[in-house]
Scaffold this motif. Structure first.
Motif: not given
Length: 121
Positions: A1-17, A87-92
């Motif tokens: 079974q193939v599994q892809l597990v993402e991590s590292g997302g969250g809330l950040v201010q514009a200009g951040g990383s 940027k705010p438009e990167d929100t997704a």
């Protein structure tokens, strides 16, 4: 079974990383391209970035070019997405994917569950 597990997302201010990670398991992905898509509320899912099996070739959507960097570690079956100058438009919701072909024409064959990235203004 193939599994892809993402991590590292969250809330950040514009200009951040943020740095997203995706660990693949279930088979060896070192011979396949890996990449990221994203989907914002009310919008269609869109291609963000891709990297070939060896890491020698990358592809980016125009909207993220110069700000995002995709990389991979085949020994760890892991792909990364370093996102700078957010940027705010990167929100997704960002999805990790694997493709057995060329992303622009073949698309993705395997998808992760997604990780939310929210950029506040």
């Amino acid at each position: 079974q193939v599994q892809l597990v993402e991590s590292g997302g969250g809330l950040v201010q514009a200009g951040g990383s943020l740095r997203l990670s995706c660990a693949a398991s279930g088979r060896t992905f070192s011979t396949y391209a890996m990449g990221w898509f994203r989907q914002a509320p009310g919008k269609e899912r869109e291609f963000v970035a891709a990297i070939n099996w060896s890491g020698s070739s990358t592809d980016y959507a125009d909207s993220v070019k110069g700000r995002f960097t995709i990389s991979r570690d085949n020994a760890k079956n892991t792909v990364y997405l370093q996102m700078n100058s957010l940027k705010p438009e990167d929100t997704a919701v960002y999805y990790c994917t694997v493709s057995t072909g060329y992303y622009r024409t073949h698309g993705a064959d395997y998808w992760g569950q997604g990780t939310q990235v929210t950029v506040s203004s």
